[in-house]
Motif scaffolding. Structure first.
Motif, PDB file in Angstrom:
ATOM      1  N   ALA A 161       0.834  -1.213   0.000  1.00 33.90           N
ATOM      2  CA  ALA A 161       0.000   0.000   0.000  1.00 33.90           C
ATOM      3  C   ALA A 161       0.869   1.263   0.000  1.00 33.90           C
ATOM      4  N   SER A 162       1.915   1.270   0.821  1.00 34.64           N
ATOM      5  CA  SER A 162       2.797   2.447   0.864  1.00 34.64           C
ATOM      6  C   SER A 162       3.568   2.592  -0.448  1.00 34.64           C
ATOM      7  N   TYR A 163       3.900   1.475  -1.074  1.00 33.60           N
ATOM      8  CA  TYR A 163       4.587   1.511  -2.369  1.00 33.60           C
ATOM      9  C   TYR A 163       3.669   2.108  -3.443  1.00 33.60           C
ATOM     10  N   GLN A 164       2.403   1.696  -3.443  1.00 33.99           N
ATOM     11  CA  GLN A 164       1.455   2.228  -4.426  1.00 33.99           C
ATOM     12  C   GLN A 164       1.267   3.730  -4.249  1.00 33.99           C
ATOM     13  N   ARG A 165       1.181   4.176  -2.982  1.00 28.70           N
ATOM     14  CA  ARG A 165       1.063   5.623  -2.726  1.00 28.70           C
ATOM     15  C   ARG A 165       2.292   6.353  -3.264  1.00 28.70           C
ATOM     16  N   TYR A 166       3.458   5.776  -3.019  1.00 30.73           N
ATOM     17  CA  TYR A 166       4.705   6.390  -3.497  1.00 30.73           C
ATOM     18  C   TYR A 166       4.708   6.485  -5.021  1.00 30.73           C
ATOM     19  N   LYS A 167       4.297   5.423  -5.709  1.00 33.58           N
ATOM     20  CA  LYS A 167       4.326   5.409  -7.176  1.00 33.58           C
ATOM     21  C   LYS A 167       3.334   6.408  -7.760  1.00 33.58           C
ATOM     22  N   ILE A 168       2.186   6.579  -7.117  1.00 33.86           N
ATOM     23  CA  ILE A 168       1.193   7.550  -7.603  1.00 33.86           C
ATOM     24  C   ILE A 168       1.763   8.965  -7.518  1.00 33.86           C
ATOM     25  N   ILE A 169       2.360   9.299  -6.362  1.00 33.83           N
ATOM     26  CA  ILE A 169       2.954  10.633  -6.199  1.00 33.83           C
ATOM     27  C   ILE A 169       4.134  10.801  -7.148  1.00 33.83           C
ATOM     28  N   GLU A 170       4.921   9.745  -7.310  1.00 30.63           N
ATOM     29  CA  GLU A 170       6.082   9.801  -8.207  1.00 30.63           C
ATOM     30  C   GLU A 170       5.639  10.071  -9.642  1.00 30.63           C
ATOM     31  N   GLN A 171       4.553   9.426 -10.067  1.00 26.04           N
ATOM     32  CA  GLN A 171       4.042   9.627 -11.423  1.00 26.04           C
ATOM     33  C   GLN A 171       3.525  11.050 -11.600  1.00 26.04           C
ATOM     34  N   GLU A 172       2.823  11.557 -10.579  1.00 30.70           N
ATOM     35  CA  GLU A 172       2.316  12.931 -10.646  1.00 30.70           C
ATOM     36  C   GLU A 172       3.467  13.927 -10.730  1.00 30.70           C
ATOM     37  N   LEU A 173       4.511  13.686  -9.954  1.00 29.43           N
ATOM     38  CA  LEU A 173       5.682  14.554  -9.989  1.00 29.43           C
ATOM     39  C   LEU A 173       6.367  14.479 -11.349  1.00 29.43           C
ATOM     40  N   ALA A 174       6.473  13.275 -11.903  1.00 34.77           N
ATOM     41  CA  ALA A 174       7.122  13.102 -13.212  1.00 34.77           C
ATOM     42  C   ALA A 174       6.360  13.854 -14.297  1.00 34.77           C
ATOM     43  N   GLN A 175       5.029  13.816 -14.218  1.00 36.92           N
ATOM     44  CA  GLN A 175       4.214  14.518 -15.213  1.00 36.92           C
ATOM     45  C   GLN A 175       4.418  16.033 -15.115  1.00 36.92           C
ATOM     46  N   LEU A 176       4.476  16.533 -13.879  1.00 41.24           N
ATOM     47  CA  LEU A 176       4.719  17.969 -13.705  1.00 41.24           C
ATOM     48  C   LEU A 176       6.116  18.352 -14.178  1.00 41.24           C
ATOM     49  N   GLN A 177       7.084  17.513 -13.867  1.00 39.63           N
ATOM     50  CA  GLN A 177       8.451  17.803 -14.291  1.00 39.63           C
ATOM     51  C   GLN A 177       8.585  17.726 -15.812  1.00 39.63           C
ATOM     52  N   GLN A 178       7.885  16.776 -16.417  1.00 38.83           N
ATOM     53  CA  GLN A 178       7.954  16.617 -17.864  1.00 38.83           C
ATOM     54  C   GLN A 178       7.445  17.857 -18.585  1.00 38.83           C
ATOM     55  N   SER A 179       6.415  18.489 -18.019  1.00 38.52           N
ATOM     56  CA  SER A 179       5.851  19.680 -18.657  1.00 38.52           C
ATOM     57  C   SER A 179       6.448  20.972 -18.115  1.00 38.52           C
ATOM     58  N   GLN A 180       7.487  20.831 -17.281  1.00 36.95           N
ATOM     59  CA  GLN A 180       8.056  22.018 -16.640  1.00 36.95           C
ATOM     60  C   GLN A 180       8.669  22.972 -17.667  1.00 36.95           C
ATOM     61  N   HIS A 181       9.386  22.429 -18.665  1.00 39.87           N
ATOM     62  CA  HIS A 181       9.997  23.292 -19.676  1.00 39.87           C
ATOM     63  C   HIS A 181       8.931  24.069 -20.445  1.00 39.87           C
ATOM     64  N   GLU A 182       7.835  23.394 -20.759  1.00 45.51           N
ATOM     65  CA  GLU A 182       6.747  24.080 -21.455  1.00 45.51           C
ATOM     66  C   GLU A 182       6.161  25.165 -20.568  1.00 45.51           C
ATOM     67  N   ARG A 183       6.007  24.850 -19.262  1.00 45.27           N
ATOM     68  CA  ARG A 183       5.445  25.832 -18.343  1.00 45.27           C
ATOM     69  C   ARG A 183       6.367  27.033 -18.185  1.00 45.27           C
ATOM     70  N   ILE A 184       7.677  26.787 -18.162  1.00 46.03           N
ATOM     71  CA  ILE A 184       8.629  27.895 -18.021  1.00 46.03           C
ATOM     72  C   ILE A 184       8.544  28.828 -19.217  1.00 46.03           C
ATOM     73  N   ALA A 185       8.499  28.234 -20.424  1.00 47.23           N
ATOM     74  CA  ALA A 185       8.399  29.041 -21.642  1.00 47.23           C
ATOM     75  C   ALA A 185       7.083  29.810 -21.661  1.00 47.23           C
ATOM     76  N   ARG A 186       6.004  29.139 -21.285  1.00 47.97           N
ATOM     77  CA  ARG A 186       4.690  29.784 -21.261  1.00 47.97           C
ATOM     78  C   ARG A 186       4.663  30.890 -20.216  1.00 47.97           C
ATOM     79  N   LYS A 187       5.290  30.633 -19.078  1.00 47.48           N
ATOM     80  CA  LYS A 187       5.304  31.630 -18.010  1.00 47.48           C
ATOM     81  C   LYS A 187       6.067  32.883 -18.430  1.00 47.48           C
ATOM     82  N   GLN A 188       7.191  32.698 -19.131  1.00 47.60           N
ATOM     83  CA  GLN A 188       7.963  33.850 -19.600  1.00 47.60           C
ATOM     84  C   GLN A 188       7.134  34.701 -20.555  1.00 47.60           C
ATOM     85  N   LEU A 189       6.428  34.038 -21.463  1.00 50.60           N
ATOM     86  CA  LEU A 189       5.573  34.765 -22.412  1.00 50.60           C
ATOM     87  C   LEU A 189       4.464  35.496 -21.671  1.00 50.60           C
ATOM     88  N   LEU A 190       3.834  34.809 -20.740  1.00 54.87           N
ATOM     89  CA  LEU A 190       2.734  35.428 -20.003  1.00 54.87           C
ATOM     90  C   LEU A 190       3.221  36.615 -19.176  1.00 54.87           C
TER      91      LEU A 190
END
Length: 554
Positions: A161-190
């Motif tokens: 159960a603790s492993y599954q919780r860890y993997k869910i948070i890890e996946q959410e973090l990976a998704q945010l990190q993956q789109s971080q470059h796009e967010r940085i570019a978008r943030k600069q424009l905004l």
């Protein structure tokens, strides 16, 4: 325990109905007779995969049902109650297989998915096959054996159960990190766009107000001229009669008319009202003219601001009237991106917390594993001593590695053994011969079976590679296990078969081009004959009968 097994049109079985008792039941038969066929059929009731040749040739479907007594199986009773499938103190598992390979599963007459049948089956029967010795060479199976012995279900559930919780948070973090470059570019424009719009600082209704004022000032000359001409027509002037002059003259005429006929008094009243309206209109026009100024600087300011509005609207590809709302939307999006950065930090902290929680659960599991590993070391070592390996030693090497995160914890495991004095401990796969591996594996299976709360255990030819005095020890082990647990043992060894509390014989016959397998219980005399056959082959002598009788007496 397993009370009854019914088999219809399964493989080479036309019909079998077998009653089982407590204790150890030996199952023997000639090679190729299908000694394991009842075990295979029972496996279908436990949710095993259907094979292509499951249905007997010529039949439209096969059916297997198994009846269990739940008197001493509280876990199974609770599972049935939780799933609304209870039936007093009994449980009937049934599986039907059509000739096209489709199957249906039933628990107490209720259709269920195979996943439920498998879940219940694990609480009713444990099957140990001859292939388990080879599976024992794999580290994941070794870990499963240790956890079964230690009954680590609750600890494993906590780690998983603790492993599954860890993997869910890890996946959410990976998704945010993956789109971080796009967010940085978008943030600069905004940031650039919002700063530009903030600097311009357009009011919510300013565009409409500027547009109206600009239109008025752009037409101010025409407005002045038209207003002045209207005043010229309404007020007294020297060049022509104005509306006010004409109305005054008309009022004088009306007064004269009223003197002749009082009924015409209303005419004078209406003309007076009209004069008042004209005078008020003239006054309003005059006031408007007084306020209307030709201010070139203000007009230029309005033109500049209106031009900037149009420019920004084109830049953002929107109508000018929507520029204010667009500005607010960009501000909101920029704020959201800022919150995403905060969320990234927050999720990173959550991940560390989940990892720490997982490691605490894994460490607790590992500590318990080490404690039970030492216990199992001693028992397996003692077991292999009894199984003709007097100098053998068995050790479980367990290492905790926090870098390895899995649903089963952070432990690496290796079964190690030495079979001869002076030899170092090595991995079981490198040291043990086939016969030694069989004996070690059997010892582990019997030991772990004693610890697991499964009410029925099946040993399907687990004594392969064992013979002589060792076989007798194996038989005694299984019989001892049968004192507390129902044991079904498919074997080819007379020393093992003779230890059964009861004995079943499997026979295959061919008639009229059809092959059929039967399975019948043996009485004492029949058991002696079957043991003699196992001892001496087709030729049964007085000596083999005497040996068989001695085996049965012991």
């Amino acid at each position: 325990m397993l009370c009854q097994l019914s088999i219809n049109n399964f493989a080479i079985v036309r019909f079998l109905e077998l009653d089982f008792k407590a204790g150890m039941t030996s199952i023997t038969g000639e090679t190729g007779a299908g000694k394991s066929i009842a075990i295979d059929a029972l496996g279908l009731c436990l949710g095993n995969r259907v094979e292509a040749n499951s249905v007997r040739p010529g039949a439209s479907k096969a059916e297997v049902s198994a009846r269990f007594s739940l008197t001493d199986i509280p876990l199974a009773k609770r599972w049935l109650e939780d799933n609304d499938l209870e039936l007093d103190d009994e449980c009937i598992l049934r599986r039907t297989i059509s000739s096209d390979g489709r199957s249906r599963a039933y628990i107490n007459g209720n259709p269920v998915p195979l996943s439920q049948m498998r879940a219940l089956g694990q609480l009713l029967i444990g099957i140990h096959s001859q292939h388990a010795h080879h599976a024992m060479l794999k580290s994941e199976h070794q870990l499963t054996l240790l956890d079964s012995y230690a009954n680590h279900r609750l600890l494993l559930d906590g780690v998983s159960a603790s492993y599954q919780r860890y993997k869910i948070i890890e996946q959410e973090l990976a998704q945010l990190q993956q789109s971080q470059h796009e967010r940085i570019a978008r943030k600069q424009l905004l940031q650039y766009q919002v700063e530009e719009l903030n600097e311009f600082n357009l009011g919510e209704t300013e565009f409409e107000e500027i547009e109206a004022e600009h239109k008025r000032l752009a037409n101010s000359t025409a407005l002045i001229q038209t207003c002045q001409h209207a005043l010229y027509l309404l007020q007294d002037n020297d060049e022509q009669a104005s509306a006010e002059t004409i109305l005054n003259q008309a009022i004088d005429q009306a007064i004269d008319l009223e003197s002749y006929d009082p009924e015409l008094k209303t005419i004078g009243t209406m003309l007076n009202d009209a004069l008042i309206q004209v005078q008020e209109s003239s006054s309003e026009l005059q006031r408007y003219l007084d306020r209307l100024e030709l201010d070139p600087d203000h007009f230029a300011y309005l033109e500049q601001r209106l031009s900037k509005i149009m420019q920004l609207a084109r830049k953002h590809h929107i109508p000018p009237s929507e520029l204010y709302q667009h500005h607010q939307a960009l501000c909101t999006e920029l704020s959201t991106l800022d919150s995403d950065e905060e969320k990234l930090t927050e999720i990173g902290e959550q991940l560390q917390s989940c990892q720490q929680s997982y490691l605490e659960h894994a460490q607790k599991l590992s500590q318990s594993r080490r404690r039970y590993a030492k216990e199992l070391d001693k028992q397996v070592t003692q077991s292999i001593h009894e199984l003709s390996m007097p100098k053998g030693k068995f050790v479980i090497d367990l290492q905790f590695n926090p870098e390895i995160m899995s649903p089963n914890g952070c432990d690496t495991i290796e079964f190690q053994v030495t079979t001869n004095p002076g030899q170092p401990l090595q991995a079981i796969s490198k040291v043990a011969s086939g016969g030694e591996l069989s004996r070690i594996g059997l010892g582990i299976q019997v030991i772990t079976a004693k610890k697991v709360a499964t009410p029925t255990l099946i040993f399907d030819e687990v004594d392969v590679g064992i013979s002589g005095p060792t076989a007798a020890v194996v038989g005694k082990m299984l019989r001892s296990l049968g004192e507390s647990t129902q044991v079904l043992c498919v074997t080819h060894l007379p020393q093992v078969a003779g230890n059964g509390h009861q004995h079943m014989f499997v026979n295959k016959q061919s008639k009229a081009g059809q092959t059929e397998t039967s399975m019948v219980p043996l009485d004492r005399d029949q058991r002696i004959e079957e043991l003699a056959r196992l001892l001496g082959g087709d030729t049964i002598t007085n000596n083999t009968l005497a040996n068989a009788k001695e085996l049965l007496q012991h």
